[in-house]
Scaffold this motif. Structure first.
Motif, short mmCIF file in Angstrom:
data_model
loop_
_atom_site.label_atom_id
_atom_site.label_comp_id
_atom_site.label_asym_id
_atom_site.label_seq_id
_atom_site.Cartn_x
_atom_site.Cartn_y
_atom_site.Cartn_z
N PHE A 163 -13.07 77.47 71.66
CA PHE A 163 -11.78 77.74 72.28
C PHE A 163 -11.99 78.46 73.60
O PHE A 163 -12.88 79.31 73.73
CB PHE A 163 -10.91 78.61 71.36
N TYR A 164 -11.20 78.10 74.59
CA TYR A 164 -11.33 78.73 75.90
C TYR A 164 -10.86 80.18 75.83
O TYR A 164 -9.83 80.49 75.22
CB TYR A 164 -10.53 77.95 76.94
N ASP A 165 -11.63 81.05 76.48
CA ASP A 165 -11.33 82.48 76.44
C ASP A 165 -10.15 82.85 77.33
O ASP A 165 -9.40 83.78 77.03
CB ASP A 165 -12.56 83.28 76.86
N GLN A 166 -9.98 82.11 78.44
CA GLN A 166 -8.93 82.44 79.40
C GLN A 166 -7.98 81.26 79.57
O GLN A 166 -8.43 80.10 79.57
CB GLN A 166 -9.55 82.81 80.76
N PRO A 167 -6.69 81.52 79.74
CA PRO A 167 -5.72 80.43 79.91
C PRO A 167 -6.06 79.49 81.06
O PRO A 167 -5.83 78.28 80.96
CB PRO A 167 -4.40 81.16 80.15
N GLU A 168 -6.60 80.02 82.13
CA GLU A 168 -6.90 79.18 83.30
C GLU A 168 -8.04 78.18 83.03
O GLU A 168 -8.25 77.25 83.81
CB GLU A 168 -7.23 80.04 84.52
N GLN A 169 -8.77 78.37 81.94
CA GLN A 169 -9.84 77.43 81.60
C GLN A 169 -9.31 76.17 80.92
O GLN A 169 -10.00 75.16 80.86
CB GLN A 169 -10.85 78.11 80.67
N ARG A 170 -8.10 76.23 80.41
CA ARG A 170 -7.55 75.09 79.67
C ARG A 170 -7.29 73.92 80.61
O ARG A 170 -7.12 74.09 81.82
CB ARG A 170 -6.25 75.51 78.98
N HIS A 171 -7.23 72.73 80.02
CA HIS A 171 -7.04 71.51 80.80
C HIS A 171 -5.69 70.91 80.46
O HIS A 171 -5.44 70.51 79.32
CB HIS A 171 -8.17 70.53 80.52
N ALA A 172 -4.82 70.87 81.46
CA ALA A 172 -3.44 70.47 81.22
C ALA A 172 -3.32 68.99 80.85
O ALA A 172 -4.05 68.14 81.36
CB ALA A 172 -2.60 70.76 82.46
N ILE A 173 -2.38 68.73 79.95
CA ILE A 173 -2.00 67.36 79.61
C ILE A 173 -0.80 67.01 80.47
O ILE A 173 0.27 67.62 80.34
CB ILE A 173 -1.64 67.24 78.12
N ARG A 174 -0.96 66.07 81.38
CA ARG A 174 0.14 65.71 82.26
C ARG A 174 1.26 65.02 81.50
O ARG A 174 2.44 65.30 81.71
CB ARG A 174 -0.38 64.82 83.39
N SER A 175 0.89 64.10 80.61
CA SER A 175 1.90 63.38 79.84
C SER A 175 1.24 62.64 78.70
O SER A 175 0.03 62.37 78.75
CB SER A 175 2.68 62.39 80.72
N VAL A 176 2.03 62.32 77.69
CA VAL A 176 1.61 61.42 76.61
C VAL A 176 2.77 60.46 76.38
O VAL A 176 3.93 60.89 76.25
CB VAL A 176 1.28 62.16 75.31
N ARG A 177 2.47 59.16 76.35
CA ARG A 177 3.51 58.15 76.15
C ARG A 177 3.05 57.15 75.09
O ARG A 177 1.87 56.83 74.98
CB ARG A 177 3.79 57.38 77.46
N VAL A 178 4.02 56.66 74.31
CA VAL A 178 3.77 55.51 73.46
C VAL A 178 3.80 54.29 74.38
O VAL A 178 4.65 54.19 75.27
CB VAL A 178 4.85 55.38 72.37
#
Length: 316
Positions: free
Chosen positions: A240-255
């Protein structure tokens, strides 16, 4: 293909057993004039249009990361309640703006709501179900299983259903999706029924088959697994990433069925209920390409990934 029977399973187990030295000595040699078996490339080149199938737009997700798209095929035959919930969450845009929270080396990449544990901050689930039963396995009887004769250390029988790697126990008459590379599961807490599809992961390392029948597996990554496996690894807390800024954003998910046909990924998937698939397995079991010095005569369930190929984009 008719449903697999206990008699067929027994025959497969015998077929998978190694021959004795004497039996091998009695086996007739292949005539020198016989043509060499095809290579993997030659098998695929000789395939027909009927050996391939189109994506099921109603059960395929397109997840857009900053690094590119990840295409996920869901498995409603094995996890119907979870798949239905994931589709509901996706159509209500639950995953948009969430993040990849965990990347553990040689294990999994996991995504979901970073505020899920804080009730006042957690993203609402809308019409999705909050609690689901565990869907670890399904009845074996009636499954259109294409079996693999090679022995597996995790289950008496393995093979493929709808292109998904499957393990099974004929005595218990149960079958389950196997944790091979690229498979997608629903994260849970200690209670077996604590997953609902809001937190998902993909296997990005050596197949952790010990997770089989301990987590609900909901699908597999058809393309874009490199976008997840190439992400920076997280910290010592299971990746798990220690800092929020390390996370990788999900732009979108579509069916996929939400997208116009011309915007859908143009892929076809090799069917695993065909003679071409069986020929491909044999070509992988005994590699005939000039580079190979030794032919192993064996292939594992998770070594036999199902090929995809580009398909013509629809025009309307």
């Amino acid at each position: 293909m008719p449903p697999i029977t206990l008699a067929l399973l027994a025959a497969l187990c015998l077929a998978a057993a190694p021959l004795s030295y004497a039996a091998k000595a009695r086996a007739p040699a292949r005539p020198a004039s016989a043509p060499a078996p095809p290579t993997t490339a030659e098998v695929l080149q000789a395939s027909s249009a009927g050996d391939w199938r189109a994506l099921d737009a109603s059960h395929t997700l397109l997840m857009e990361l900053a690094s590119g798209p990840v295409l996920i095929e869901l498995a409603p035959r094995f996890a119907p309640r979870h798949v239905a919930n994931i589709l509901t969450l996706t159509r209500e845009r639950y995953f948009d703006g969430l993040a990849v929270l965990r990347v553990q080396d040689n294990y999994v990449a996991q995504w979901g709501d970073p505020d899920a544990e804080a009730a006042e901050k957690a993203r609402p689930l809308g019409k999705a179900e909050r609690k689901l039963p565990a869907e670890f396995d399904v009845p074996l009887r009636g499954l259109p299983l294409t079996p693999l004769a090679d022995a597996d250390g995790w289950a008496p029988v393995t093979g493929w259903v709808d292109g998904f790697p499957v393990a099974a126990d004929p005595r218990r008459q149960r079958a389950w999706l196997a944790h091979c590379y690229g498979m997608v599961g629903a994260g849970r807490d200690n209670p077996a029924d604590s997953s609902n599809g809001t937190e998902l992961y993909a296997v990005i390392g050596h197949s952790p088959r010990g997770l089989d029948r301990n987590i609900t597996v909901v699908g597999r990554v058809l393309s874009g697994i490199d976008k997840l496996s190439a992400l920076p690894r997280g910290g010592n807390n299971m990746g798990f990433y220690d800092q929020p800024e390390q996370r990788h954003a999900i732009r979108s998910v579509r069916v996929l069925d939400e997208l116009p046909p011309e915007q859908r990924p143009a892929l076809e998937v090799l069917r695993t209920d065909t003679a071409t698939w069986r020929a491909l397995l044999e070509a992988r079991r005994n590699r005939r390409e000039p580079w190979f010095v030794h032919r192993s005569g064996h292939i594992g369930l998770c070594n036999a990934t199902v090929p995809t190929r580009p398909a013509s984009k629809p025009t309307s």
